[in-house]
Design an enzyme around this catalytic site. Sequence first.
Site, PDB file in Angstrom:
ATOM      1  N   ASP A 125       0.475   3.800  -3.377  1.00 26.28           N
ATOM      2  CA  ASP A 125       0.607   5.008  -2.993  1.00 26.28           C
ATOM      3  C   ASP A 125       2.009   6.265  -3.602  1.00 26.28           C
ATOM      4  OD1 ASP A 125      -1.079   7.615  -1.548  1.00 26.28           O
ATOM      5  OD2 ASP A 125       1.207   7.471  -0.741  1.00 26.28           O
TER       6      ASP A 125
ATOM      7  N   GLU B  43       0.662  -0.885   0.474  1.00 24.92           N
ATOM      8  CA  GLU B  43      -0.630   0.068  -0.267  1.00 24.92           C
ATOM      9  C   GLU B  43       0.608   1.246   0.062  1.00 24.92           C
ATOM     10  OE1 GLU B  43      -3.003   2.793   2.883  1.00 24.92           O
ATOM     11  OE2 GLU B  43      -2.466   0.396   3.550  1.00 24.92           O
TER      12      GLU B  43
ATOM     13  N   GLU C 220      -4.314   0.560  -3.642  1.00 25.17           N
ATOM     14  CA  GLU C 220      -3.078   0.890  -3.451  1.00 25.17           C
ATOM     15  C   GLU C 220      -2.196   0.296  -3.497  1.00 25.17           C
ATOM     16  OE1 GLU C 220      -3.426   5.683  -1.510  1.00 25.17           O
ATOM     17  OE2 GLU C 220      -3.347   3.841  -0.191  1.00 25.17           O
TER      18      GLU C 220
END
Length: 233
Positions: free
Chosen positions: A41, A37, A109
């Site tokens: 991102d 994640e 993400e």
Amino acid sequence: MFGFIPHNIELYKLALIHKSASLLLDDGRSINNERLEFLGDAVIEAVTSDYLFIEFPDRDEGFLTQLRSKIVSRQSLNALAGELGLDRHIISSTGTGIAQKHIYGDAFEAMMGAIYLDQGYEFVNRLLINTIYGRHLNIDELTRSENDFKSRLIEWCQKNHHQVEFRTDPGKGSSSAHPVFCSTVVVDEIEVGHGSGESKKEAEQQAAFSVAQYMTDEQCASLLDKVDRLVRS
């Protein structure tokens, strides 16, 4: 789901494991999608910045920043995860109420992080822009959408019974020829955002925008709930 065959399927399995359902390894370490994640991102923000820079050659940095914020916001990523059907495959031991829906965007993400590691930056760039944004994101609508962040923040605070105040004053080095104002957003006596501009209005909009950019509704509510409990104790 994305129209290609992975090289390393284990990355994609990991991207779907929320921390509430972490797997415990033999050495005692727990694994979940948080690292992917984190990576995803950064990849999404880089791809989106590149896309907007090319798509809007005549718009300034403020416009590009605000539009990017809308695209990569938790609400937007949650919606994309739902439209792609990603939400149906997430492994989690949490509920599915409003407060938990951020896990969909988190998984999106993480999936982009997995694709980046598995297929490379150029591949995830084309996938995001041509397939995902092209089919599921209305850039024209986002461009035309409301940019009055101050009004939106005030409305949210009123709806959720919180006090909001904008403390705005001339900044250091400000003069009549070159005015600079600095604004701080204070919610229930907590400083939650800052901004500056050549007028009070611009400074307050930038301060409200900083709250919208870095805090979702769920994060705001969670922070204020913690403060309420501290005050009561």
